[in-house]
Design an enzyme around this catalytic site. Structure first.
Site, mmCIF file in Angstrom:
data_model
loop_
_atom_site.group_PDB
_atom_site.id
_atom_site.type_symbol
_atom_site.label_atom_id
_atom_site.label_comp_id
_atom_site.label_asym_id
_atom_site.label_seq_id
_atom_site.Cartn_x
_atom_site.Cartn_y
_atom_site.Cartn_z
ATOM 1 N N SER A 97 0.829 -1.134 0.088
ATOM 2 C CA SER A 97 -0.231 -0.181 -0.107
ATOM 3 C C SER A 97 0.956 0.980 -0.156
ATOM 4 C CB SER A 97 -0.796 0.696 1.207
ATOM 5 O OG SER A 97 -1.579 -1.370 1.510
ATOM 6 N N LYS A 172 -7.766 1.817 -2.257
ATOM 7 C CA LYS A 172 -6.933 0.768 -0.946
ATOM 8 C C LYS A 172 -6.657 2.262 0.418
ATOM 9 C CE LYS A 172 -4.887 -1.224 1.958
ATOM 10 N NZ LYS A 172 -5.391 -2.040 2.664
ATOM 11 N N LYS A 240 0.632 5.593 7.618
ATOM 12 C CA LYS A 240 1.143 5.650 6.515
ATOM 13 C C LYS A 240 -0.124 5.587 5.558
ATOM 14 C CE LYS A 240 1.323 2.254 4.658
ATOM 15 N NZ LYS A 240 1.653 0.634 3.714
#
Ligand code: NAD
Length: 297
Positions: A97, A172, A240
């Site tokens: 990701s 995502k 993140k």
């Protein structure tokens, strides 16, 4: 089966994902900079490489699953990086990701060398990785997806082509923002219930059958009741992903708000030294804010 596969990055997700590729009969070469992470796969029949370079030398299709953009860009673009070392005609698939800008950059540099590239981040957690039920969000050329589909199918049945490179990591980041917000609203709600004298089991049972139900409730039995905060999905990785979501929203001038609240909790957990633990550990921070003390024994 003749196609040779490589897998780099065998952490909480990559390890079981690579295990499923292997179980389905593909010849697999693996590499992780933490050698211990390769042991179970080698015992199951994979070949351990001594470097990422050796993986691309041996395999026609190489999958990567690293923490985030800095690690991925270093691996792909650094000296002796994957793009430089992969044979033209072979395929690189990044399942990490990352920021959408990363796959855009990697795809164009790979293409310039005649190497195929696909972004393919996943969702479904470690449980889904073990059970081979992950959702896979691909961005890039359809022909490349069709070439690697038989391998991706061993990792998860729900394979989506979302759009061009960058689109997979955009959806995502949106998914993870929604998942994080769901999870935190659940935790705040449950802690109000605890202070009101309810127990977790009862709240879980009732809400599971009611309109507040969501996937987040799975954390009650997996982490909150056993107080098991081993990752799973690390706080630093969720932080993140919320950074990624914020950067996409900022670029598009969308005034988002819930992601900011969710990220404040990740920041508090990082400040408390809990970055390597599962995101469910934030439950303990909210408990403390609420004045709930418990015997950790
Ligand atoms: P992790 O930290 O458990 O694993 C990362 C692995 O990459 C480690 O084993 C590390 O040693 C290895 N690594 C890092 N740099 C390397 C390099 N240059 N060469 C070789 N190996 C290297 O992380 P994870 O939970 O497996 O997550 C991996 C990716 O998947 C992340 O982008 C994460 O956001 C995403 N993801 C995680 C989950 C989850 O539930 N854990 C779910 C969906 C997506």
């Amino acid at each position: 089966m003749t196609v040779t596969v490589g897998f780099i990055g065998l952490g909480n997700m990559g390890n079981p994902m690579a295990g499923n590729v292997l179980k389905n009969g593909f010849t697999l070469t693996v590499f992780d900079k933490n050698r211990v992470a390769m042991q179970n796969l080698v015992a199951a029949g994979a070949v351990a490489a001594a470097s990422a370079r050796q993986v691309v030398d041996k395999a026609e299709i190489v999958l990567t699953c690293l923490p985030g953009s800095p690690e991925v860009e270093e691996l792909y673009l650094g000296a002796q990086g994957l793009i430089e070392c992969t044979r033209p005609g072979n395929v690189l698939v990044d399942m990490s990701s990352v920021l959408p800008s990363t796959p855009r950059k990697l795809e164009s540099l790979a293409k310039a060398r005649g190497v195929e590239f696909l972004e393919a981040p996943v969702s479904g957690g470690v449980t889904g990785a073990r059970a081979a039920t992950l959702a896979i969000m691909t961005g890039g050329d359809e022909v490349v997806l069709e070439r690697v589909r038989p391998i991706l199918r061993t990792i998860g049945p729900n394979i989506y082509r979302v759009g061009p490179a960058g689109a997979g990591n955009t959806v995502k980041a949106i998914n993870n923002m929604m998942s994080s917000v769901n999870s935190l609203t659940m935790m705040e709600g449950l802690i109000v219930g605890l202070k009101a004298g309810l127990d977790l089991e009862t709240m879980h049972a009732v809400i599971k059958d009611s309109s507040g139900n969501s996937n987040a409730l799975a954390r009650v039995h997996r982490a909150l009741i056993p107080r098991n905060f081993e990752p799973g999905f690390k706080v630093q990785l969720m932080n993140k992903d919320l950074d990624t979501f914020h950067s996409i929203a900022r670029e598009l001038h969308v005034p988002v708000s819930f992601a900011n609240i969710a990220q404040r909790y990740q920041q508090a957990a990082l400040a408390a030294g809990l970055g390597e633990q599962d995101t469910s550990v934030i439950f303990t921070l909210i408990e403390r804010l609420a004045g709930i003390t418990r015997d950790q024994g």
